[in-house]
Design an enzyme around this catalytic site. Structure first.
Site, PDB file in Angstrom:
ATOM      1  N   ARG A 115       0.655  -1.424  -0.165  1.00 10.36           N
ATOM      2  CA  ARG A 115       0.137   0.186   0.086  1.00 10.36           C
ATOM      3  C   ARG A 115       0.990   1.248  -0.009  1.00 10.36           C
ATOM      4  O   ARG A 115       2.219   1.134   0.716  1.00 10.36           O
ATOM      5  CB  ARG A 115      -0.668   0.676   0.984  1.00 10.36           C
ATOM      6  CG  ARG A 115      -2.118  -0.675   1.198  1.00 10.36           C
ATOM      7  CD  ARG A 115      -3.131  -0.339  -0.130  1.00 10.36           C
ATOM      8  NE  ARG A 115      -4.733  -1.261   0.087  1.00 10.36           N
ATOM      9  CZ  ARG A 115      -4.257  -2.689  -0.815  1.00 10.36           C
ATOM     10  NH1 ARG A 115      -3.399  -2.165  -1.754  1.00 10.36           N
ATOM     11  NH2 ARG A 115      -5.471  -3.299  -1.127  1.00 10.36           N
ATOM     12  N   HIS A 153      -0.655  -0.005  -9.764  1.00 11.99           N
ATOM     13  CA  HIS A 153      -1.909  -0.862  -8.488  1.00 11.99           C
ATOM     14  C   HIS A 153      -2.289  -2.522  -9.486  1.00 11.99           C
ATOM     15  O   HIS A 153      -3.008  -1.898  -9.800  1.00 11.99           O
ATOM     16  CB  HIS A 153      -2.777   0.026  -8.039  1.00 11.99           C
ATOM     17  CG  HIS A 153      -3.013  -0.889  -7.132  1.00 11.99           C
ATOM     18  ND1 HIS A 153      -3.209  -0.186  -6.204  1.00 11.99           N
ATOM     19  CD2 HIS A 153      -3.077  -1.838  -6.929  1.00 11.99           C
ATOM     20  CE1 HIS A 153      -4.269  -0.787  -4.487  1.00 11.99           C
ATOM     21  NE2 HIS A 153      -3.290  -2.134  -5.466  1.00 11.99           N
TER      22      HIS A 153
HETATM   23  P1  NDP Z   1      -1.879 -11.830   4.739  1.00 12.33           P
HETATM   24  O1  NDP Z   1      -2.685 -11.271   6.269  1.00 12.33           O
HETATM   25  O2  NDP Z   1      -2.404 -12.904   4.267  1.00 12.33           O
HETATM   26  O3  NDP Z   1      -0.256 -11.507   5.772  1.00 12.33           O
HETATM   27  C1  NDP Z   1      -0.201 -10.601   6.061  1.00 12.33           C
HETATM   28  C2  NDP Z   1       2.000 -10.444   6.841  1.00 12.33           C
HETATM   29  O4  NDP Z   1       1.951  -9.353   6.950  1.00 12.33           O
HETATM   30  C3  NDP Z   1       1.801 -11.643   7.537  1.00 12.33           C
HETATM   31  O5  NDP Z   1       2.746 -12.278   7.702  1.00 12.33           O
HETATM   32  C4  NDP Z   1       1.812 -10.786   8.982  1.00 12.33           C
HETATM   33  O6  NDP Z   1       2.640 -11.108  10.302  1.00 12.33           O
HETATM   34  C5  NDP Z   1       2.374  -9.911   8.438  1.00 12.33           C
HETATM   35  N1  NDP Z   1       2.514  -8.521   9.362  1.00 12.33           N
HETATM   36  C6  NDP Z   1       1.143  -7.231   9.509  1.00 12.33           C
HETATM   37  N2  NDP Z   1       1.735  -6.923  10.504  1.00 12.33           N
HETATM   38  C7  NDP Z   1       3.162  -6.848  10.285  1.00 12.33           C
HETATM   39  C8  NDP Z   1       3.520  -6.109  11.799  1.00 12.33           C
HETATM   40  N3  NDP Z   1       2.837  -5.626  12.190  1.00 12.33           N
HETATM   41  N4  NDP Z   1       4.690  -6.739  11.411  1.00 12.33           N
HETATM   42  C9  NDP Z   1       5.400  -7.575  11.217  1.00 12.33           C
HETATM   43  N5  NDP Z   1       4.494  -8.446  10.156  1.00 12.33           N
HETATM   44  C10 NDP Z   1       3.438  -7.529  10.142  1.00 12.33           C
HETATM   45  O7  NDP Z   1      -2.045 -10.747   3.409  1.00 12.33           O
HETATM   46  P2  NDP Z   1      -1.930 -10.679   2.398  1.00 12.33           P
HETATM   47  O8  NDP Z   1      -0.347 -11.559   2.037  1.00 12.33           O
HETATM   48  O9  NDP Z   1      -3.049 -11.300   1.602  1.00 12.33           O
HETATM   49  O10 NDP Z   1      -1.818  -9.304   1.587  1.00 12.33           O
HETATM   50  C11 NDP Z   1      -0.961  -8.172   2.612  1.00 12.33           C
HETATM   51  C12 NDP Z   1      -0.920  -7.369   1.478  1.00 12.33           C
HETATM   52  O11 NDP Z   1      -0.241  -7.413  -0.574  1.00 12.33           O
HETATM   53  C13 NDP Z   1      -2.763  -6.523   1.364  1.00 12.33           C
HETATM   54  O12 NDP Z   1      -2.986  -6.598   2.775  1.00 12.33           O
HETATM   55  C14 NDP Z   1      -2.571  -5.660   0.152  1.00 12.33           C
HETATM   56  O13 NDP Z   1      -2.312  -4.399   0.906  1.00 12.33           O
HETATM   57  C15 NDP Z   1      -1.324  -6.137  -1.005  1.00 12.33           C
HETATM   58  N6  NDP Z   1      -1.414  -6.499  -1.675  1.00 12.33           N
HETATM   59  C16 NDP Z   1      -0.958  -5.284  -3.065  1.00 12.33           C
HETATM   60  C17 NDP Z   1      -2.080  -5.427  -4.053  1.00 12.33           C
HETATM   61  C18 NDP Z   1      -1.318  -5.354  -5.381  1.00 12.33           C
HETATM   62  O14 NDP Z   1      -1.432  -5.554  -6.430  1.00 12.33           O
HETATM   63  N7  NDP Z   1      -0.112  -4.644  -5.550  1.00 12.33           N
HETATM   64  C19 NDP Z   1      -3.353  -7.354  -4.507  1.00 12.33           C
HETATM   65  C20 NDP Z   1      -2.999  -7.439  -3.320  1.00 12.33           C
HETATM   66  C21 NDP Z   1      -2.867  -7.337  -2.206  1.00 12.33           C
HETATM   67  P3  NDP Z   1       1.900 -12.960  10.644  1.00 12.33           P
HETATM   68  O15 NDP Z   1       2.260 -13.751   9.423  1.00 12.33           O
HETATM   69  O16 NDP Z   1       2.445 -12.634  11.920  1.00 12.33           O
HETATM   70  O17 NDP Z   1       0.152 -12.729  10.915  1.00 12.33           O
HETATM   71  C1  OXD Z   2      -6.122  -5.582  -3.194  1.00  7.97           C
HETATM   72  C2  OXD Z   2      -5.010  -5.155  -4.223  1.00  7.97           C
HETATM   73  O1  OXD Z   2      -5.783  -5.256  -2.667  1.00  7.97           O
HETATM   74  O2  OXD Z   2      -5.305  -4.727  -5.548  1.00  7.97           O
HETATM   75  O3  OXD Z   2      -6.293  -6.853  -3.654  1.00  7.97           O
HETATM   76  O4  OXD Z   2      -4.580  -4.142  -4.220  1.00  7.97           O
END
Ligand code: NDP
Ligand code: OXD
Length: 316
Positions: A231, A279
């Site tokens: 993000r 994006h």
């Molecule tokens: P998940 O919820 O599956 O994974 C999040 C990860 O981040 C977990 O490993 C979590 O740790 C870790 N995390 C969260 N908070 C912290 C913190 N404070 N310190 C350290 N680690 C932390 O999310 P996804 O993998 O499904 O997606 C990740 C992000 O990707 C989405 O939230 C979105 O913003 C972005 N995204 C972007 C897209 C794009 O097109 N650019 C498309 C899709 C998603 P733990 O494992 O310990 O819970």
């Molecule tokens: C998502 C994205 O969160 O596209 O899926 O950013």
């Protein structure tokens, strides 16, 4: 004896600003959830809506008095959690194998781009300059993935297979074959110090907002590259520009921005060391995404916990 009352058909509203995109979700969602009435929100009586599948602004859902839950069409749900009028509702984030595959492809593309020094060759081409540059093989390059959730873990796999030395950083320690695990703020600096190419795949939460800042960049090895596919709110833009301009960082790939679309006069468009994409790192796929939404709605109707239910306390 009176005839048993027919069960009311559940109503799912599609909330997507872009008209074409909204229409594209209608057919696969109707096919995936034939037992429900599925329609664009503007075709429905707000008082009849039980569930919503949304992407982009969902503030209009505040007037749907009977709304029971929101299923996000994207994996990131920070914008939904930020809506004060929707704070009482369960939110389910998208976990779509198609989206995950797309992110894996995109991360691989960007990592290889920096690893094989493509930004420098792009610049050389613009100058018609023929100059060969040394590039180590993958086993000599250390990739660090911030966020080892669904997307981070999937992206790590092919990087490991190609031979990169991959580490992951998450809130709790995650065990992934071939990946060195780091967890929590106590291990962040050690993780950064060994990351030549840093990939951000964190959710945007109060803890992670602004995490890609001057302090963090200073802890990366000189010449490191940063890839932000999470993000825009994770990045302090001025700090990135300063780290690139000083030569401490070699380049950045940015797919997400604090303001989207990125305004035409934004200096990043013309920055020689920044690659910009609008994006598009990973898009939810209509068929597999619809199947996920249908499973989530059915679980909610049955009173079960759907996969991807967001923990509002954690913020993801
Ligand atoms: P998940 O919820 O599956 O994974 C999040 C990860 O981040 C977990 O490993 C979590 O740790 C870790 N995390 C969260 N908070 C912290 C913190 N404070 N310190 C350290 N680690 C932390 O999310 P996804 O993998 O499904 O997606 C990740 C992000 O990707 C989405 O939230 C979105 O913003 C972005 N995204 C972007 C897209 C794009 O097109 N650019 C498309 C899709 C998603 P733990 O494992 O310990 O819970
Ligand atoms: C998502 C994205 O969160 O596209 O899926 O950013």
């Amino acid at each position: 004896m009176p005839a048993p009352r027919a069960r009311r058909q559940p109503v799912l509203a599609i909330v997507v600003e872009d008209r074409e995109e909204a229409a594209a979700w209608t057919v696969p969602l109707r096919a995936a959830l034939p037992e429900a009435r599925v329609d664009l929100i503007e075709n429905l009586d707000p008082a009849s809506i039980d569930y919503a599948a949304g992407w982009g602004s969902v503030s209009g859902l505040a007037r749907c008095a009977k709304l029971k839950a929101i299923v996000s069409i994207g994996a990131g749900i920070d914008h939904i959690l930020a809506e004060p009028a929707l704070r009482h509702l369960p939110v389910v984030r998208m976990i779509d194998p198609g989206l995950t595959r797309g992110m894996t492809e995109f991360v691989l593309l960007q990592v290889l781009h920096h690893h094989r020094r493509m930004p420098e060759y792009d610049a050389q081409q613009r100058r018609a300059e023929w100059r060969q540059r040394y590039a180590p093989l993958a086993h000599a390059r250390r990739v660090g993935i911030m966020g080892m959730g669904v997307l981070g873990r999937a992206a790590a796999k092919p990087l490991v297979e190609i031979g990169f030395r991959v580490a992951g950083w998450s809130r709790t320690r995650r065990r992934v074959d071939g990946v060195e695990g780091f967890a929590g703020t106590a291990q962040l600096d050690a993780f950064l110090a060994r990351s030549d190419i840093l990939v951000c795949l964190l959710p945007l939460t109060p803890e992670t907002r602004g995490i890609l800042n001057a302090r963090l960049f200073a802890r990366l090895p000189k010449g490191a590259a940063v890839i932000n596919v999470a993000r825009g709110g994770h990045l302090i833009e001025a700090d990135l520009a300063a780290a690139l301009d000083s030569g401490h960082l070699s380049g950045a790939s940015l797919d997400v921005f604090a303001r989207e679309p990125l305004p035409p006069d934004h200096p990043f468009w013309r920055h020689p060391h920044i690659i910009i994409t609008p994006h598009v790192a990973a898009l939810s796929q209509y068929d597999s995404g619809s199947a996920f939404i249908a499973r989530a709605v059915r679980a909610l109707i049955a009173g079960k916990t759907p996969r991807g239910l967001v923990d509002r306390q954690r913020g993801y």
